[in-house]
Design a protein around this motif. Structure first.
Motif, mmCIF file in Angstrom:
data_model
loop_
_atom_site.group_PDB
_atom_site.id
_atom_site.type_symbol
_atom_site.label_atom_id
_atom_site.label_comp_id
_atom_site.label_asym_id
_atom_site.label_seq_id
_atom_site.Cartn_x
_atom_site.Cartn_y
_atom_site.Cartn_z
ATOM 1 N N LYS A 31 -6.519 -6.017 -6.491
ATOM 2 C CA LYS A 31 -6.466 -4.266 -6.600
ATOM 3 C C LYS A 31 -6.782 -3.856 -7.859
ATOM 4 O O LYS A 31 -6.469 -4.565 -8.980
ATOM 5 C CB LYS A 31 -5.008 -3.951 -6.357
ATOM 6 N N ASP A 32 -7.502 -2.839 -7.797
ATOM 7 C CA ASP A 32 -7.847 -2.110 -9.179
ATOM 8 C C ASP A 32 -6.478 -1.523 -9.818
ATOM 9 O O ASP A 32 -5.806 -0.890 -9.288
ATOM 10 C CB ASP A 32 -8.777 -0.838 -8.921
ATOM 11 N N LYS A 33 -6.251 -2.117 -11.012
ATOM 12 C CA LYS A 33 -5.082 -1.837 -11.743
ATOM 13 C C LYS A 33 -4.842 -0.346 -11.989
ATOM 14 O O LYS A 33 -3.963 0.132 -12.154
ATOM 15 C CB LYS A 33 -4.896 -2.675 -12.959
ATOM 16 N N LYS A 34 -5.979 0.276 -12.217
ATOM 17 C CA LYS A 34 -5.888 1.677 -12.603
ATOM 18 C C LYS A 34 -5.667 2.685 -11.551
ATOM 19 O O LYS A 34 -5.398 3.725 -11.636
ATOM 20 C CB LYS A 34 -7.388 1.969 -13.329
ATOM 21 N N THR A 35 -5.765 2.086 -10.346
ATOM 22 C CA THR A 35 -5.870 3.060 -9.155
ATOM 23 C C THR A 35 -4.465 2.913 -8.415
ATOM 24 O O THR A 35 -3.981 1.915 -8.345
ATOM 25 C CB THR A 35 -6.911 2.600 -8.026
ATOM 26 N N ASP A 36 -3.800 3.985 -8.030
ATOM 27 C CA ASP A 36 -2.810 4.265 -7.229
ATOM 28 C C ASP A 36 -3.165 4.445 -5.761
ATOM 29 O O ASP A 36 -3.774 5.377 -5.216
ATOM 30 C CB ASP A 36 -1.741 5.757 -7.683
ATOM 31 N N LEU A 37 -2.869 3.409 -5.005
ATOM 32 C CA LEU A 37 -3.348 3.460 -3.566
ATOM 33 C C LEU A 37 -2.559 4.460 -2.615
ATOM 34 O O LEU A 37 -3.127 4.571 -1.499
ATOM 35 C CB LEU A 37 -3.387 2.044 -2.995
ATOM 36 N N LYS A 38 -1.449 4.952 -3.001
ATOM 37 C CA LYS A 38 -0.661 5.658 -2.345
ATOM 38 C C LYS A 38 -1.543 7.126 -2.201
ATOM 39 O O LYS A 38 -1.322 7.977 -1.269
ATOM 40 C CB LYS A 38 0.548 6.244 -2.829
ATOM 41 N N GLN A 39 -2.524 7.472 -2.974
ATOM 42 C CA GLN A 39 -3.352 8.779 -2.797
ATOM 43 C C GLN A 39 -4.348 8.718 -1.672
ATOM 44 O O GLN A 39 -4.895 9.676 -1.354
ATOM 45 C CB GLN A 39 -4.018 9.032 -4.278
ATOM 46 N N TYR A 40 -4.505 7.443 -1.069
ATOM 47 C CA TYR A 40 -5.574 7.403 -0.001
ATOM 48 C C TYR A 40 -4.666 7.351 1.479
ATOM 49 O O TYR A 40 -3.964 6.714 1.707
ATOM 50 C CB TYR A 40 -6.050 6.108 -0.103
ATOM 51 N N LYS A 41 -4.779 8.586 1.981
ATOM 52 C CA LYS A 41 -4.077 8.663 3.319
ATOM 53 C C LYS A 41 -4.987 8.808 4.555
ATOM 54 O O LYS A 41 -4.639 8.328 5.654
ATOM 55 C CB LYS A 41 -3.261 9.946 3.294
ATOM 56 N N THR A 42 -6.467 9.064 4.284
ATOM 57 C CA THR A 42 -7.353 8.922 5.520
ATOM 58 C C THR A 42 -8.375 8.045 5.145
ATOM 59 O O THR A 42 -8.746 7.462 3.995
ATOM 60 C CB THR A 42 -7.888 10.677 5.828
ATOM 61 N N TYR A 43 -8.990 7.583 6.104
ATOM 62 C CA TYR A 43 -9.910 6.337 6.012
ATOM 63 C C TYR A 43 -10.928 6.386 7.015
ATOM 64 O O TYR A 43 -10.850 7.317 8.039
ATOM 65 C CB TYR A 43 -9.426 5.088 6.161
ATOM 66 N N LYS A 75 -2.881 1.831 11.043
ATOM 67 C CA LYS A 75 -2.290 2.951 11.698
ATOM 68 C C LYS A 75 -0.761 2.766 11.241
ATOM 69 O O LYS A 75 0.045 3.438 10.872
ATOM 70 C CB LYS A 75 -2.419 2.860 13.007
ATOM 71 N N LYS A 76 -0.267 1.192 11.176
ATOM 72 C CA LYS A 76 1.181 0.871 10.980
ATOM 73 C C LYS A 76 1.404 1.230 9.804
ATOM 74 O O LYS A 76 2.369 1.465 9.262
ATOM 75 C CB LYS A 76 1.029 -0.694 10.881
ATOM 76 N N LYS A 77 0.124 1.190 8.522
ATOM 77 C CA LYS A 77 0.610 1.412 7.172
ATOM 78 C C LYS A 77 0.781 2.951 7.031
ATOM 79 O O LYS A 77 0.917 3.630 5.869
ATOM 80 C CB LYS A 77 -0.578 0.947 6.340
ATOM 81 N N GLY A 78 0.332 3.885 8.204
ATOM 82 C CA GLY A 78 0.424 5.326 7.929
ATOM 83 C C GLY A 78 -1.033 5.819 7.611
ATOM 84 O O GLY A 78 -1.037 7.170 7.436
ATOM 85 N N PHE A 79 -1.795 5.295 7.702
ATOM 86 C CA PHE A 79 -3.166 5.702 7.440
ATOM 87 C C PHE A 79 -3.731 6.535 8.710
ATOM 88 O O PHE A 79 -3.430 6.176 9.828
ATOM 89 C CB PHE A 79 -4.304 4.662 7.037
ATOM 90 N N MET A 183 -1.150 -7.223 5.046
ATOM 91 C CA MET A 183 0.050 -7.293 4.416
ATOM 92 C C MET A 183 0.061 -7.478 3.265
ATOM 93 O O MET A 183 0.801 -7.014 2.365
ATOM 94 C CB MET A 183 0.804 -8.651 4.833
ATOM 95 N N ARG A 184 -1.201 -7.626 2.606
ATOM 96 C CA ARG A 184 -1.379 -7.664 1.003
ATOM 97 C C ARG A 184 -1.841 -6.314 0.596
ATOM 98 O O ARG A 184 -1.995 -6.032 -0.811
ATOM 99 C CB ARG A 184 -2.521 -8.769 0.665
ATOM 100 N N LEU A 185 -2.140 -5.295 1.441
ATOM 101 C CA LEU A 185 -2.482 -4.072 0.946
ATOM 102 C C LEU A 185 -1.206 -3.261 0.683
ATOM 103 O O LEU A 185 -0.276 -2.850 1.500
ATOM 104 C CB LEU A 185 -3.099 -3.241 2.123
ATOM 105 N N PRO A 186 -0.828 -2.995 -0.657
ATOM 106 C CA PRO A 186 0.270 -2.529 -1.034
ATOM 107 C C PRO A 186 0.610 -1.044 -1.040
ATOM 108 O O PRO A 186 0.691 -0.354 -2.012
ATOM 109 C CB PRO A 186 0.311 -3.222 -2.493
ATOM 110 N N VAL A 187 0.564 -0.581 0.252
ATOM 111 C CA VAL A 187 0.761 1.014 0.277
ATOM 112 C C VAL A 187 1.248 0.867 1.775
ATOM 113 O O VAL A 187 0.854 0.253 2.609
ATOM 114 C CB VAL A 187 -0.525 1.841 0.274
ATOM 115 N N LYS A 188 2.068 1.963 1.777
ATOM 116 C CA LYS A 188 2.685 2.405 3.623
ATOM 117 C C LYS A 188 3.200 3.592 3.621
ATOM 118 O O LYS A 188 3.825 4.132 2.617
ATOM 119 C CB LYS A 188 3.889 1.470 3.761
ATOM 120 N N HIS A 189 2.320 4.616 4.233
ATOM 121 C CA HIS A 189 2.615 5.993 4.176
ATOM 122 C C HIS A 189 3.586 6.225 5.243
ATOM 123 O O HIS A 189 3.698 5.611 6.176
ATOM 124 C CB HIS A 189 1.278 6.852 4.513
ATOM 125 N N LYS A 190 4.560 7.253 5.226
ATOM 126 C CA LYS A 190 5.305 7.517 6.242
ATOM 127 C C LYS A 190 4.936 8.478 7.280
ATOM 128 O O LYS A 190 4.105 9.198 7.014
ATOM 129 C CB LYS A 190 6.754 8.062 5.604
#
Length: 190
Positions: A31-43, A75-79, A183-190
């Motif tokens: 994971k890029d240390k400078k990036t907050d992965l929570k900002q990504y919601k669509t893919y 989809k389980k992660k909310g993307f 499981m290693r993708l450190p983000v989960k949207h609600k």
């Protein structure tokens, strides 16, 4: 002699048991240390065209299966899948790499020693073991990468690798690999 025969038989049985066990899947991520992965919601997915061509040639037969499994995990992660204006794009690929492993059998030795006043002499005599064997095998690798659509920089990568053979249940292993990678993708949207 009877004990030595029994001991050598136990070593041989242990080697057969160890070689018959299934291999362990290893998963990794970056994971890029400078990036907050929570900002990504669509893919969306990129670079899928080469799978169509590779599938016609008999390669990449499991591409659609991997894509479906990955979409389920995202989809389980909310993307949310958005092919028009995604926040992030994903791509994946598979490889089979030829590998070589070297193993050395245990060295079985008998110690011999004696001593006298002020002088000590000792040594050992190898009895058996120590043979080096070469094993050629194939290792399957699946990697999934996530890129920021604005900067086009890699922000996350996950991959799994496992020893494969003609007895490998590829569908089960691919499912497990995709699940463990996400499981290693450190983000989960609600």
């Amino acid at each position: 002699m009877k004990n030595l025969t029994r001991f050598l038989f136990l070593i041989f049985a242990a080697q057969i048991l160890a070689s018959s066990c299934s291999s362990i899947m290893k998963t990794y991520s970056y994971k890029d240390k400078k990036t907050d992965l929570k900002q990504y919601k669509t893919y969306a997915w990129i670079n899928l065209d080469h799978f169509v061509e590779d599938n016609k040639k008999g390669n990449k037969l499991y591409a659609k299966y991997i894509l479906d499994l990955a979409n389920q995990e995202l989809k389980k992660k909310g993307f949310i899948l958005d092919v028009e204006n995604p926040d992030a794009v994903f791509l994946f690929d598979t490889q089979i790499e030829n590998r070589i492993a070297y193993n050395q059998a245990p060295q079985v030795s008998v110690g011999v020693g004696f001593g006298g006043p002020g002088y000590y002499v000792g040594g050992y005599v190898p009895v058996a073991g120590g043979q080096i064997t070469q094993e050629n095998y194939d290792e399957g690798v699946l990697f999934i990468e996530m890129y920021d659509t604005k900067t086009q920089k890699l922000v996350w990568r996950g991959w799994a690798q496992e020893k494969i053979s003609f007895t490998t249940d590829l569908e089960t292993d691919i499912r497990r690999a995709v699940e463990q990678i996400f499981m290693r993708l450190p983000v989960k949207h609600k």
